[in-house]
Write an enzyme that holds these catalytic residues in place. Structure first.
Site, PDB file in Angstrom:
ATOM      1  CD  GLU A 190      -2.727   1.204   2.587  1.00  0.00           C
ATOM      2  OE1 GLU A 190      -2.346   0.579   3.598  1.00  0.00           O
ATOM      3  OE2 GLU A 190      -3.789   1.856   2.544  1.00  0.00           O
TER       4      GLU A 190
ATOM      5  CB  CYS B 230      -4.831  -1.349   4.302  1.00  0.00           C
ATOM      6  SG  CYS B 230      -3.909  -1.394   5.854  1.00  0.00           S
TER       7      CYS B 230
ATOM      8  CE  LYS C 251      -7.661   1.650   3.293  1.00  0.00           C
ATOM      9  NZ  LYS C 251      -6.465   2.263   3.915  1.00  0.00           N
TER      10      LYS C 251
HETATM   11  O1  LIG Z   1      -7.013  -1.874  10.145  1.00  0.00           O
HETATM   12  C1  LIG Z   1      -5.953  -1.511  10.647  1.00  0.00           C
HETATM   13  O2  LIG Z   1      -5.664  -1.784  11.808  1.00  0.00           O
HETATM   14  C2  LIG Z   1      -4.952  -0.734   9.870  1.00  0.00           C
HETATM   15  C3  LIG Z   1      -5.525  -0.230   8.590  1.00  0.00           C
HETATM   16  C4  LIG Z   1      -4.618   0.661   7.868  1.00  0.00           C
HETATM   17  O3  LIG Z   1      -3.542   0.975   8.283  1.00  0.00           O
HETATM   18  C5  LIG Z   1      -5.025   1.170   6.564  1.00  0.00           C
HETATM   19  O4  LIG Z   1      -6.177   0.953   6.163  1.00  0.00           O
HETATM   20  O5  LIG Z   1      -4.214   1.799   5.895  1.00  0.00           O
END
Ligand SMILES: O=C(O)CCC(=O)C(=O)O
Length: 292
Positions: free
Chosen positions: A50, A163, A121
């Site tokens: 990411e 993510c 996303k």
């Molecule tokens: O869900 C998480 O704990 C981290 C998510 C995250 O860092 C993101 O979505 O970029």
């Protein structure tokens, strides 16, 4: 034409860090892809983390955002995929949409460098854990509007999330059940608070729920940056076993996905054909429960 994995697929996960200089980040990703292919020329698919071309910070996304497909990162990655004859999942980058909004977006290329997938996303990372971490992507980002599956020529269909999307079993189920995806791929930058809590658990849960492979690709941990990524990029098999895991530093992780293991797992524990949609309905097909 969605389908389950048709032959063995060798993947490489590139766990690297980003600096403030976009061109350096692009070149760094390319250098690592070449390194991976030198290590194993039989790699079919490479996945980046990411936000690999910019620092991960809400204040930075607008500065780095670019058009897809005409921005420099998309053009660069397309060329790398083509030159090296690989399928390339381009981690994610801040995208400037035609609507003027900014998205956290992943672009996937086939071996000819053609775009075959794009995921924005869907679930923005807006959390507040007192004494832990506060982050609010929605300050500068907008969430995508659709679940994404990508047909990989020669291999079959994958589902993609970015993510925080991995926390939502519904998105994974849509890919696995509605579109028959054999793997779920998540470029993802968890952190040193939520990583130890949930990173492995979520990857293994999504794998076992759906009896598919799950791939999480993280940036490496860089304590000089404001956001400390967790690292630990992973490949989990359809039984929930971790078959490859990185540490916290920059690293290349190679694994092979085997269609036979999907078949065996589903035959042994046949949850895929035992679901009682008559009781709880099937949100992947908009089917309501019918039992009285
Ligand atoms: O869900 C998480 O704990 C981290 C998510 C995250 O860092 C993101 O979505 O970029």
């Amino acid at each position: 034409m969605s389908s389950i994995l048709s032959q063995k697929l060798k993947v490489a996960l590139i766990q690297i860090t980003a600096t403030a200089v976009k061109q350096d980040n692009l070149q760094h990703a390319k250098d690592y892809i070449l390194k991976a292919l030198k290590k194993d020329p039989k790699i079919d698919l490479v996945a980046l983390p990411e936000c690999f071309n910019s620092p991960y910070a809400v204040t930075e996304f607008p500065k780095y955002a670019e058009n897809i497909p005409n921005g420099e990162s998309t053009k660069f990655l397309s060329q790398v995929a083509k030159e090296n004859n690989i399928i390339l999942i381009g981690g994610s980058i801040p995208e400037l949409g035609d609507d003027g909004k900014i998205y956290n977006t992943s672009v996937t290329f086939d071996r000819q460098g053609k775009i075959i997938g794009k995921h924005r996303k869907v679930h923005l990372f807006d959390i507040d854990i007192p004494g832990g971490i506060t982050f609010k992507e929605s300050i500068t980002l907008t969430g995508g509007q659709k679940a994404t599956t990508i047909d990989l020529p020669e291999f079959g269909t994958i589902g993609e999330g970015i993510c925080y999307d991995v926390r939502f079993p519904e998105l994974a189920a849509v890919a696995a059940r509605e579109k028959n995806a054999f793997a779920l791929v998540y470029p993802g930058a968890f952190n040193t608070v939520t990583g130890p809590l949930h990173w492995h658990l979520l990857a293994r849960a999504r794998a076992v729920d759906n009896q598919v492979y799950v791939i999480l690709v993280s940036p490496s941990r860089n304590l000089n940056l404001g956001y400390h990524a967790y690292g630990h990029s992973l490949v989990v098999d359809p039984n929930g076993n971790i078959i490859a895991e990185a540490g916290e530093d920059e690293e290349i992780l190679i694994a092979e996905l085997d269609p036979e293991l999907i078949t065996k797992t589903r035959a042994g524990i046949p949850v895929t054909v035992q679901r009682r949609f008559d009781i709880y309905g099937d949100y992947t097909k908009n089917v309501k429960p019918s039992a009285t």
